[in-house]
Design a protein around this motif. Sequence first.
Motif, PDB file in Angstrom:
ATOM      1  N   GLU A 219      -2.567 -41.729 -16.272  1.00  0.00           N
ATOM      2  CA  GLU A 219      -2.409 -41.421 -14.849  1.00  0.00           C
ATOM      3  C   GLU A 219      -3.750 -41.123 -14.191  1.00  0.00           C
ATOM      4  O   GLU A 219      -3.970 -41.456 -13.019  1.00  0.00           O
ATOM      5  CB  GLU A 219      -1.456 -40.239 -14.658  1.00  0.00           C
ATOM      6  N   LEU A 220      -4.666 -40.516 -14.931  1.00  0.00           N
ATOM      7  CA  LEU A 220      -5.944 -40.115 -14.357  1.00  0.00           C
ATOM      8  C   LEU A 220      -7.019 -41.194 -14.473  1.00  0.00           C
ATOM      9  O   LEU A 220      -8.176 -40.952 -14.137  1.00  0.00           O
ATOM     10  CB  LEU A 220      -6.424 -38.822 -15.023  1.00  0.00           C
ATOM     11  N   GLY A 221      -6.635 -42.375 -14.948  1.00  0.00           N
ATOM     12  CA  GLY A 221      -7.599 -43.467 -14.993  1.00  0.00           C
ATOM     13  C   GLY A 221      -8.481 -43.481 -16.219  1.00  0.00           C
ATOM     14  O   GLY A 221      -9.472 -44.226 -16.263  1.00  0.00           O
ATOM     15  N   PHE A 222      -8.155 -42.671 -17.221  1.00  0.00           N
ATOM     16  CA  PHE A 222      -8.885 -42.700 -18.482  1.00  0.00           C
ATOM     17  C   PHE A 222      -8.293 -43.776 -19.388  1.00  0.00           C
ATOM     18  O   PHE A 222      -7.137 -44.178 -19.210  1.00  0.00           O
ATOM     19  CB  PHE A 222      -8.800 -41.348 -19.184  1.00  0.00           C
ATOM     20  N   VAL A 223      -9.056 -44.195 -20.382  1.00  0.00           N
ATOM     21  CA  VAL A 223      -8.553 -45.229 -21.289  1.00  0.00           C
ATOM     22  C   VAL A 223      -7.788 -44.628 -22.462  1.00  0.00           C
ATOM     23  O   VAL A 223      -6.974 -45.304 -23.084  1.00  0.00           O
ATOM     24  CB  VAL A 223      -9.694 -46.129 -21.813  1.00  0.00           C
ATOM     25  N   ALA A 224      -8.027 -43.348 -22.760  1.00  0.00           N
ATOM     26  CA  ALA A 224      -7.371 -42.725 -23.907  1.00  0.00           C
ATOM     27  C   ALA A 224      -7.598 -41.224 -23.863  1.00  0.00           C
ATOM     28  O   ALA A 224      -8.545 -40.744 -23.216  1.00  0.00           O
ATOM     29  CB  ALA A 224      -7.929 -43.286 -25.221  1.00  0.00           C
ATOM     30  N   PRO A 225      -6.752 -40.449 -24.560  1.00  0.00           N
ATOM     31  CA  PRO A 225      -7.029 -39.025 -24.715  1.00  0.00           C
ATOM     32  C   PRO A 225      -8.086 -38.812 -25.791  1.00  0.00           C
ATOM     33  O   PRO A 225      -8.354 -39.696 -26.608  1.00  0.00           O
ATOM     34  CB  PRO A 225      -5.680 -38.450 -25.152  1.00  0.00           C
ATOM     35  N   ALA A 226      -8.686 -37.637 -25.789  1.00  0.00           N
ATOM     36  CA  ALA A 226      -9.707 -37.311 -26.783  1.00  0.00           C
ATOM     37  C   ALA A 226      -9.122 -37.332 -28.181  1.00  0.00           C
ATOM     38  O   ALA A 226      -7.960 -36.949 -28.409  1.00  0.00           O
ATOM     39  CB  ALA A 226     -10.310 -35.944 -26.483  1.00  0.00           C
ATOM     40  N   ALA A 227      -9.924 -37.767 -29.144  1.00  0.00           N
ATOM     41  CA  ALA A 227      -9.454 -37.890 -30.526  1.00  0.00           C
ATOM     42  C   ALA A 227      -9.416 -36.557 -31.255  1.00  0.00           C
ATOM     43  O   ALA A 227      -8.699 -36.414 -32.253  1.00  0.00           O
ATOM     44  CB  ALA A 227     -10.359 -38.859 -31.295  1.00  0.00           C
ATOM     45  N   ASN A 228     -10.154 -35.551 -30.753  1.00  0.00           N
ATOM     46  CA  ASN A 228     -10.263 -34.265 -31.438  1.00  0.00           C
ATOM     47  C   ASN A 228     -10.294 -33.173 -30.384  1.00  0.00           C
ATOM     48  O   ASN A 228     -11.162 -33.179 -29.496  1.00  0.00           O
ATOM     49  CB  ASN A 228     -11.540 -34.244 -32.288  1.00  0.00           C
ATOM     50  N   SER A 229      -9.368 -32.244 -30.461  1.00  0.00           N
ATOM     51  CA  SER A 229      -9.244 -31.243 -29.400  1.00  0.00           C
ATOM     52  C   SER A 229     -10.458 -30.313 -29.329  1.00  0.00           C
ATOM     53  O   SER A 229     -10.821 -29.849 -28.243  1.00  0.00           O
ATOM     54  CB  SER A 229      -7.968 -30.420 -29.600  1.00  0.00           C
TER      55      SER A 229
END
Length: 474
Positions: A219-229
């Motif tokens: 929704e925010l235009g990113f390609v993916a969430p971060a892999a490590n919190s």
Amino acid sequence: MSSSRTSLWGGRFAGGPAEALARLSVCVQFDWRLAPYDLAASRAHARVLAGAGLLDADELGRMLAALDDLEAACAAGEFRPTVDDEDVHTALERGLLERLGTLGGKLRAGRSRNDQVATDLRLYLRDHVRGMATNLVQLADALIEQAERHVDTPVPGMTHLQHAQPVTFGHWLLAHVQPLLRDLERLRDWDTRAAISPLGAGALAGSSLPLDPAAVAKELGFVAPAANSMDAVADRDFVAELLFVASLLGVHLSRLGEEVVLWTSQEFGWVELDDAFATGSSIMPQKKNADIAELTRGKAGRLIGDLVSVLTMLKGLPLTYNRDMQEDKEPAFDAVDTLELVLPALAGMISTMTVRVDRMVAAAPAGYTLATEVADWLVRKGIPFREAHEVTGRLVALCVARECALDEVSDGDLELVSPHLDPSVRDVLSVRSALAARTTPGSTGPGPVADQLASAVDKLDGWREWATEHVVPR
């Protein structure tokens, strides 16, 4: 904590922070510009909370309506942070609570200021990098337009700030376009790495709630969430890397500014600035100063300082979030603001400057810039370049002693310098012939310069399209 002020922490504290602590901690005076991005992230987070069953349909509708209303109030200046708001997140939660009461407090579930600010800053910088690219394209356009007018205007090329060989002024201007094209490539490369969403990382460990970081990222235009919190909240590579690109761009602009200062000096007199892009002196009526070029040089130091500030702040931090990271935003904002000022001013100055072709033509052969043509002429006759260099050096020494130009040496003196020299060498002793002889790709001949122009225009058309993309939801 006092019940009269909104705070995102304090349940375990018996009293409020000391005034000195509060004054040191507050950052809303500069991070308020993140408000639109925080609100965009809040809308995405609200939808994820609803998807997890933590907001019902009615609550989600009211939440989104309140966020939209708050955004409109922020844009109109009707809602502003107060002296009691620690940061942009505190201020906006206060605004949400004013509109929704206790329902507004539900939005905080599953997120932390740690992942919020990392997300907001990425959104802000990705958005503003497009504006930076747009301004860069406009500056390159200005240089290209001038280069098109001077594809065959001769001028003395320099090494060590000494006359070296003739080049065309179009070729020289395009030499400033090339690093700008590389800067545009670096901005796009940066954006690829910055397009990762930290939201969902929470304070550092993620969340036990059934959230959907991938949905938020999309929704925010990113390609993916971060892999490590942990990395998500501790990473500020994206800030440091952008500041490197900005500082290198500043260096490129500074070099261009320095050359404009030289070109407009009495000693060169190659360029006249438009009155709208020059300043005068408060005491010397005759002065016309290249202040834009000089300020561009000065701002480069500021951009480099922003980079050094962030690198120094980051270098010793243990994982994960530390309050030192509050110091990442001011340098980042300063770099964005600086380039938003410098680039349009520099583009205007370049596009309106007048080139004194007559002075360039007169200067092109000065300083024995055609000496290399003599050496190459000898090489074409089969003379080893080492010997050709020596012969040409003796010819130049003779001209210096007699205060004459290369083409003014008599036939007898040519033979005196070397039996390899004969009157036919005069065929190469003109600036026009020297330029026409440069036919290899990337060289200063009119043909290669025209090819460079076509290539640069084609590349800029691609960058123009990329710079107008919107990566943040509107």
